[in-house]
Design an enzyme around this catalytic site. Structure first.
Site, PDB file in Angstrom:
ATOM      1  N   GLY A  69       0.895  -1.324   0.093  1.00  0.00           N
ATOM      2  CA  GLY A  69      -0.142  -0.149  -0.124  1.00  0.00           C
ATOM      3  C   GLY A  69       0.900   1.246  -0.125  1.00  0.00           C
ATOM      4  CB  SER A 102       3.735  -0.523   2.217  1.00  0.00           C
ATOM      5  OG  SER A 102       4.028  -0.567   1.047  1.00  0.00           O
ATOM      6  CE  LYS A 135       3.930   0.895  -3.742  1.00  0.00           C
ATOM      7  NZ  LYS A 135       3.635   1.888  -2.365  1.00  0.00           N
ATOM      8  CB  THR A 152       5.305   5.020 -14.468  1.00  0.00           C
ATOM      9  OG1 THR A 152       4.794   4.777 -13.116  1.00  0.00           O
ATOM     10  CG2 THR A 152       6.003   3.851 -15.237  1.00  0.00           C
ATOM     11  CG  HIS A 160      10.580   7.942  -4.958  1.00  0.00           C
ATOM     12  ND1 HIS A 160      10.467   6.571  -5.193  1.00  0.00           N
ATOM     13  CD2 HIS A 160       9.405   8.204  -4.175  1.00  0.00           C
ATOM     14  CE1 HIS A 160       9.213   6.095  -4.768  1.00  0.00           C
ATOM     15  NE2 HIS A 160       8.866   7.187  -3.984  1.00  0.00           N
ATOM     16  CD  GLU A 163      11.940  12.068 -14.867  1.00  0.00           C
ATOM     17  OE1 GLU A 163      11.992  12.892 -15.845  1.00  0.00           O
ATOM     18  OE2 GLU A 163      12.099  12.259 -13.707  1.00  0.00           O
TER      19      GLU A 163
END
Length: 192
Positions: free
Chosen positions: A9, A12, A14, A34, A49, A61
């Site tokens: 989620g 989370s 990930k 993306t 990020h 990108e």
């Protein structure tokens, strides 16, 4: 190292796990982003990020043409990290280009079995709540669930992250990325 699918989620863990797996591959890494900076909050997420990624990673990108990017970037001895499938899917839904969504999904399906080199796919698990009232949201959930299932079927490893803890659903255990964490939930003793 084969392909991996890392699900979870929002917030989370990930993305951090996928980045750790890419680092641990010991291979040159290309990060395929993306996301699009559609508002200030998304711009801040993208910036976070970017700051977290190693400077020597390549970056592409691409919000729509993911299969074409994978076709050109995947190679033996090279790791590709795709962040993330569900944003890519949302971009395709919002693009409103007749047939584009179906064509991109079909191209990815055709490409998956023959991708050289490891690919780490990241996706938001969006189907663990109530069924949305809106038909577009239901379609998005259905498409995301189907996409994740198709990738999971061909992936060597599938990991679900919850509260920063990885749970390996399929494939080999994690080595360094989950040091100290259980690979599967432990039952609570004394509770009915």
């Amino acid at each position: 190292m084969g392909n991996s699918l890392v699900l979870g989620g929002v917030r989370s863990g990930k993305s951090r796990l996928a980045e750790q797996l890419a680092r641990e591959s010991g291979l040159p890494v290309t990060y395929v982003a993306t996301a699009t900076a559609s508002d200030a909050e998304m711009s801040a997420r993208i910036a976070a990020h970017r700051q977290r990624r190693p400077a020597d990673w390549g970056l592409i990108e691409e919000p729509l043409a993911l299969p074409a990017v994978l076709e050109t970037q995947c190679a033996p001895g090279h790791c590709v990290l795709v962040e993330c499938l569900t944003l890519w899917l949302a971009n395709l839904l919002w693009a409103e280009e007749d047939g584009r969504l179906e064509a991109e999904l079909a191209a990815l399906d055709a490409l998956l079995p023959r991708l050289p080199g490891p690919v780490i796919f990241v996706g938001n698990e969006v189907n663990m709540g109530v069924i949305p009232v809106d038909d577009l949201a239901r379609r998005y959930g259905d498409l995301a669930g189907s996409l994740h299932q198709r990738i999971a079927a061909q992936a060597e490893r599938v990991v679900l992250t919850v509260a920063g803890l990885p749970l390996v659903l399929k494939g080999p255990p994690l080595i360094g990325a989950d040091a100290g964490y259980p690979r599967s939930p432990r039952p609570l003793s004394g509770f009915i």
